[in-house]
Motif scaffolding. Structure first.
Motif, PDB file in Angstrom:
ATOM      1  N   THR A   1       0.857  -1.191   0.000  1.00 52.87           N
ATOM      2  CA  THR A   1       0.000   0.000   0.000  1.00 52.87           C
ATOM      3  C   THR A   1       0.891   1.238   0.000  1.00 52.87           C
ATOM      4  O   THR A   1       2.039   1.188   0.449  1.00 52.87           O
ATOM      5  CB  THR A   1      -0.901   0.041   1.252  1.00 52.87           C
ATOM      6  N   PRO A   2       0.370   2.363  -0.493  1.00 58.21           N
ATOM      7  CA  PRO A   2       1.179   3.594  -0.507  1.00 58.21           C
ATOM      8  C   PRO A   2       1.352   4.217   0.871  1.00 58.21           C
ATOM      9  O   PRO A   2       2.141   5.149   1.030  1.00 58.21           O
ATOM     10  CB  PRO A   2       0.380   4.524  -1.429  1.00 58.21           C
ATOM     11  N   VAL A   3       0.613   3.716   1.862  1.00 64.06           N
ATOM     12  CA  VAL A   3       0.710   4.247   3.222  1.00 64.06           C
ATOM     13  C   VAL A   3       1.726   3.430   4.003  1.00 64.06           C
ATOM     14  O   VAL A   3       1.554   2.221   4.183  1.00 64.06           O
ATOM     15  CB  VAL A   3      -0.655   4.209   3.936  1.00 64.06           C
ATOM     16  N   HIS A   4       2.787   4.073   4.460  1.00 66.06           N
ATOM     17  CA  HIS A   4       3.825   3.407   5.224  1.00 66.06           C
ATOM     18  C   HIS A   4       4.151   4.238   6.470  1.00 66.06           C
ATOM     19  O   HIS A   4       3.952   5.456   6.473  1.00 66.06           O
ATOM     20  CB  HIS A   4       5.090   3.209   4.383  1.00 66.06           C
ATOM     21  N   PRO A   5       4.648   3.588   7.535  1.00 66.12           N
ATOM     22  CA  PRO A   5       5.010   4.338   8.748  1.00 66.12           C
ATOM     23  C   PRO A   5       6.033   5.425   8.453  1.00 66.12           C
ATOM     24  O   PRO A   5       6.895   5.268   7.581  1.00 66.12           O
ATOM     25  CB  PRO A   5       5.588   3.251   9.661  1.00 66.12           C
ATOM     26  N   LEU A   6       5.933   6.528   9.177  1.00 63.37           N
ATOM     27  CA  LEU A   6       6.860   7.643   8.987  1.00 63.37           C
ATOM     28  C   LEU A   6       8.286   7.251   9.339  1.00 63.37           C
ATOM     29  O   LEU A   6       9.237   7.704   8.706  1.00 63.37           O
ATOM     30  CB  LEU A   6       6.423   8.841   9.843  1.00 63.37           C
ATOM     31  N   VAL A   7       8.442   6.409  10.363  1.00 61.56           N
ATOM     32  CA  VAL A   7       9.786   5.981  10.749  1.00 61.56           C
ATOM     33  C   VAL A   7      10.221   4.855   9.828  1.00 61.56           C
ATOM     34  O   VAL A   7       9.421   4.010   9.428  1.00 61.56           O
ATOM     35  CB  VAL A   7       9.837   5.529  12.228  1.00 61.56           C
ATOM     36  N   SER A   8      11.483   4.860   9.483  1.00 61.21           N
ATOM     37  CA  SER A   8      11.982   3.896   8.496  1.00 61.21           C
ATOM     38  C   SER A   8      12.315   2.544   9.097  1.00 61.21           C
ATOM     39  O   SER A   8      12.458   1.561   8.377  1.00 61.21           O
ATOM     40  CB  SER A   8      13.230   4.464   7.810  1.00 61.21           C
ATOM     41  N   PHE A   9      12.431   2.478  10.423  1.00 61.75           N
ATOM     42  CA  PHE A   9      12.821   1.218  11.057  1.00 61.75           C
ATOM     43  C   PHE A   9      11.825   0.890  12.162  1.00 61.75           C
ATOM     44  O   PHE A   9      11.697   1.624  13.126  1.00 61.75           O
ATOM     45  CB  PHE A   9      14.235   1.338  11.639  1.00 61.75           C
ATOM     46  N   VAL A  10      11.076  -0.189  11.983  1.00 60.33           N
ATOM     47  CA  VAL A  10      10.055  -0.588  12.953  1.00 60.33           C
ATOM     48  C   VAL A  10      10.239  -2.052  13.304  1.00 60.33           C
ATOM     49  O   VAL A  10      10.799  -2.828  12.526  1.00 60.33           O
ATOM     50  CB  VAL A  10       8.627  -0.370  12.398  1.00 60.33           C
ATOM     51  N   GLN A  11       9.761  -2.426  14.495  1.00 59.43           N
ATOM     52  CA  GLN A  11       9.753  -3.851  14.814  1.00 59.43           C
ATOM     53  C   GLN A  11       8.650  -4.508  13.982  1.00 59.43           C
ATOM     54  O   GLN A  11       7.636  -3.880  13.684  1.00 59.43           O
ATOM     55  CB  GLN A  11       9.590  -4.069  16.319  1.00 59.43           C
ATOM     56  N   PRO A  12       8.806  -5.777  13.589  1.00 54.81           N
ATOM     57  CA  PRO A  12       7.956  -6.351  12.534  1.00 54.81           C
ATOM     58  C   PRO A  12       6.519  -6.690  12.933  1.00 54.81           C
ATOM     59  O   PRO A  12       5.664  -6.777  12.068  1.00 54.81           O
ATOM     60  CB  PRO A  12       8.718  -7.624  12.139  1.00 54.81           C
ATOM     61  N   LEU A  13       6.216  -6.915  14.205  1.00 53.63           N
ATOM     62  CA  LEU A  13       4.895  -7.366  14.611  1.00 53.63           C
ATOM     63  C   LEU A  13       3.940  -6.177  14.744  1.00 53.63           C
ATOM     64  O   LEU A  13       4.001  -5.430  15.719  1.00 53.63           O
ATOM     65  CB  LEU A  13       4.952  -8.131  15.944  1.00 53.63           C
ATOM     66  N   LEU A  14       3.060  -6.024  13.783  1.00 52.48           N
ATOM     67  CA  LEU A  14       2.120  -4.904  13.802  1.00 52.48           C
ATOM     68  C   LEU A  14       1.169  -4.944  15.011  1.00 52.48           C
ATOM     69  O   LEU A  14       0.935  -3.905  15.635  1.00 52.48           O
ATOM     70  CB  LEU A  14       1.329  -4.877  12.491  1.00 52.48           C
ATOM     71  N   PRO A  15       0.597  -6.100  15.381  1.00 48.69           N
ATOM     72  CA  PRO A  15      -0.288  -6.119  16.557  1.00 48.69           C
ATOM     73  C   PRO A  15       0.420  -5.699  17.842  1.00 48.69           C
ATOM     74  O   PRO A  15      -0.187  -5.055  18.701  1.00 48.69           O
ATOM     75  CB  PRO A  15      -0.744  -7.583  16.631  1.00 48.69           C
ATOM     76  N   LEU A  16       1.697  -6.059  17.974  1.00 45.74           N
ATOM     77  CA  LEU A  16       2.457  -5.661  19.154  1.00 45.74           C
ATOM     78  C   LEU A  16       2.666  -4.144  19.166  1.00 45.74           C
ATOM     79  O   LEU A  16       2.611  -3.515  20.233  1.00 45.74           O
ATOM     80  CB  LEU A  16       3.804  -6.384  19.184  1.00 45.74           C
ATOM     81  N   SER A  17       2.889  -3.575  17.995  1.00 40.61           N
ATOM     82  CA  SER A  17       3.010  -2.119  17.897  1.00 40.61           C
ATOM     83  C   SER A  17       1.701  -1.445  18.272  1.00 40.61           C
ATOM     84  O   SER A  17       1.683  -0.416  18.958  1.00 40.61           O
ATOM     85  CB  SER A  17       3.399  -1.709  16.472  1.00 40.61           C
ATOM     86  N   ALA A  18       0.575  -2.022  17.829  1.00 39.65           N
ATOM     87  CA  ALA A  18      -0.736  -1.468  18.160  1.00 39.65           C
ATOM     88  C   ALA A  18      -0.967  -1.485  19.667  1.00 39.65           C
ATOM     89  O   ALA A  18      -1.464  -0.505  20.247  1.00 39.65           O
ATOM     90  CB  ALA A  18      -1.834  -2.258  17.448  1.00 39.65           C
ATOM     91  N   LEU A  19      -0.594  -2.578  20.318  1.00 38.79           N
ATOM     92  CA  LEU A  19      -0.750  -2.682  21.774  1.00 38.79           C
ATOM     93  C   LEU A  19       0.151  -1.681  22.491  1.00 38.79           C
ATOM     94  O   LEU A  19      -0.298  -0.972  23.403  1.00 38.79           O
ATOM     95  CB  LEU A  19      -0.429  -4.108  22.227  1.00 38.79           C
ATOM     96  N   ALA A  20       1.416  -1.613  22.080  1.00 43.09           N
ATOM     97  CA  ALA A  20       2.364  -0.700  22.732  1.00 43.09           C
ATOM     98  C   ALA A  20       1.938   0.757  22.563  1.00 43.09           C
ATOM     99  O   ALA A  20       1.948   1.541  23.518  1.00 43.09           O
ATOM    100  CB  ALA A  20       3.766  -0.919  22.157  1.00 43.09           C
ATOM    101  N   ASN A  21       1.530   1.120  21.344  1.00 48.69           N
ATOM    102  CA  ASN A  21       1.065   2.481  21.108  1.00 48.69           C
ATOM    103  C   ASN A  21      -0.183   2.791  21.922  1.00 48.69           C
ATOM    104  O   ASN A  21      -0.328   3.887  22.470  1.00 48.69           O
ATOM    105  CB  ASN A  21       0.761   2.685  19.620  1.00 48.69           C
ATOM    106  N   GLY A  22      -1.087   1.815  22.001  1.00 46.08           N
ATOM    107  CA  GLY A  22      -2.315   2.011  22.753  1.00 46.08           C
ATOM    108  C   GLY A  22      -2.065   2.234  24.230  1.00 46.08           C
ATOM    109  O   GLY A  22      -2.677   3.108  24.855  1.00 46.08           O
ATOM    110  N   VAL A  23      -1.161   1.450  24.807  1.00 50.78           N
ATOM    111  CA  VAL A  23      -0.812   1.611  26.221  1.00 50.78           C
ATOM    112  C   VAL A  23      -0.172   2.974  26.456  1.00 50.78           C
ATOM    113  O   VAL A  23      -0.435   3.634  27.466  1.00 50.78           O
ATOM    114  CB  VAL A  23       0.137   0.476  26.672  1.00 50.78           C
ATOM    115  N   LEU A  24       0.649   3.414  25.507  1.00 48.61           N
ATOM    116  CA  LEU A  24       1.299   4.728  25.635  1.00 48.61           C
ATOM    117  C   LEU A  24       0.265   5.856  25.591  1.00 48.61           C
ATOM    118  O   LEU A  24       0.337   6.807  26.375  1.00 48.61           O
ATOM    119  CB  LEU A  24       2.321   4.914  24.506  1.00 48.61           C
ATOM    120  N   VAL A  25      -0.707   5.751  24.682  1.00 45.00           N
ATOM    121  CA  VAL A  25      -1.763   6.761  24.599  1.00 45.00           C
ATOM    122  C   VAL A  25      -2.596   6.771  25.880  1.00 45.00           C
ATOM    123  O   VAL A  25      -2.941   7.832  26.411  1.00 45.00           O
ATOM    124  CB  VAL A  25      -2.670   6.497  23.379  1.00 45.00           C
TER     125      VAL A  25
END
Length: 277
Positions: free
Chosen positions: A106-130
């Motif tokens: 898709t043309p939509v990609h994260p702004l940061v060029s280096f991310v950990q690969p597990l998207l659900p884990l990122s969703a959980l971590a971001n959610g806890v931070l918010v």
């Protein structure tokens, strides 16, 4: 059908189900199991279809590892986590089947060029931070209320230790009992302890079940109606974690894993300063 269209469908399906589940949990504190019964197989089939279109069968093994890890983590958090409900675990499991990794077609990609690969884990971590960021909202609300009304923030709790007062300022605020009764996402931080003929308010930080919440509100309302207690009580925002997981999922798609990015930045600067050349 191309890999790009499949990735878009996976993203939209995930947003649709997570959004509906969040709305349902906010409205009634329940999410119908039908949501997960449809979301899980739909997400699984779409991911398998995307792997088939990519003709990269090694991704099947990666899919199994990623989904297996998130399923184990979700179940563990549900059984051992205080604020991790069944709907939160099911949401993460379904998301791990639908979007185990970041979409690449898709043309939509994260702004940061280096991310950990597990998207659900990122969703959980971001959610806890918010969710953790809500302390700034609560603190500012309490400060504004104090200066605007001149009322006693800790009326009835003047003698509690300073550290408990600080916790109250960061996790809760005061509302009228009818407002706490009406808004099901507000959880009382107070209880009543009867000593002889005297009703004394006491702090109760952890209230995790709807039945406990409703029972506490009725109890506080009963004593307040007899003018034995203040009609304003301390409450905390009991917003479902699934709401923050949904927000975290959107942030993961647009920005990446915020916590991972912060750690990566800190470690990078530490390495730069530690390198002698």
């Amino acid at each position: 059908m191309t890999g790009s269209s499949i990735d878009w469908i996976r993203v939209l399906v995930s947003l649709l189900f997570l959004g509906y589940a969040s709305w349902s949990d906010l409205r009634s504190r329940e999410v119908n199991d039908f949501v997960w019964v449809v979301f899980a197989p739909a997400g699984f089939l779409l991911t398998v279809l995307s792997i088939y279109l990519a003709r990269d069968w090694a991704l099947l093994a990666v899919f199994g590892v990623y989904a297996g890890f998130m399923i184990v983590l979700s179940v563990a958090l549900f059984y051992f986590g205080v604020f991790f409900a069944e709907a939160d675990a099911k949401a993460l499991i379904c998301l791990s089947l639908a979007m185990p990794w970041y979409p690449v077609a898709t043309p939509v990609h994260p702004l940061v060029s280096f991310v950990q690969p597990l998207l659900p884990l990122s969703a959980l971590a971001n959610g806890v931070l918010v969710e953790a960021g809500s302390i700034f909202y609560l603190l500012s609300r309490n400060i504004v209320w104090k200066f605007r009304t001149g009322g006693k923030l800790f009326g009835g709790f003047e003698n509690i230790p300073l550290w408990k007062k600080l916790i109250l300022l960061l996790i809760g605020y005061k509302v009228e009992i009818p407002e706490a009764e009406k808004k099901i996402y507000l959880y009382p931080l107070e209880d009543i302890e009867v000593k002889g003929r005297t009703a004394v308010p006491v702090l109760r930080i952890f209230v995790t079940h709807k039945e406990d919440r409703d029972m506490l509100v009725r109890k506080l309302k009963q004593y307040a109606s007899g003018e034995k207690l203040s009609r304003r009580i301390w409450v905390t925002l009991g917003l479902p974690l699934i709401v923050f997981i949904t927000i975290g999922f959107v942030l993961a798609l647009l920005f990446g894993d915020i916590i991972f990015w912060i750690i990566f930045q800190v470690l990078g600067r530490w390495v730069e300063r530690s390198t002698p050349f």
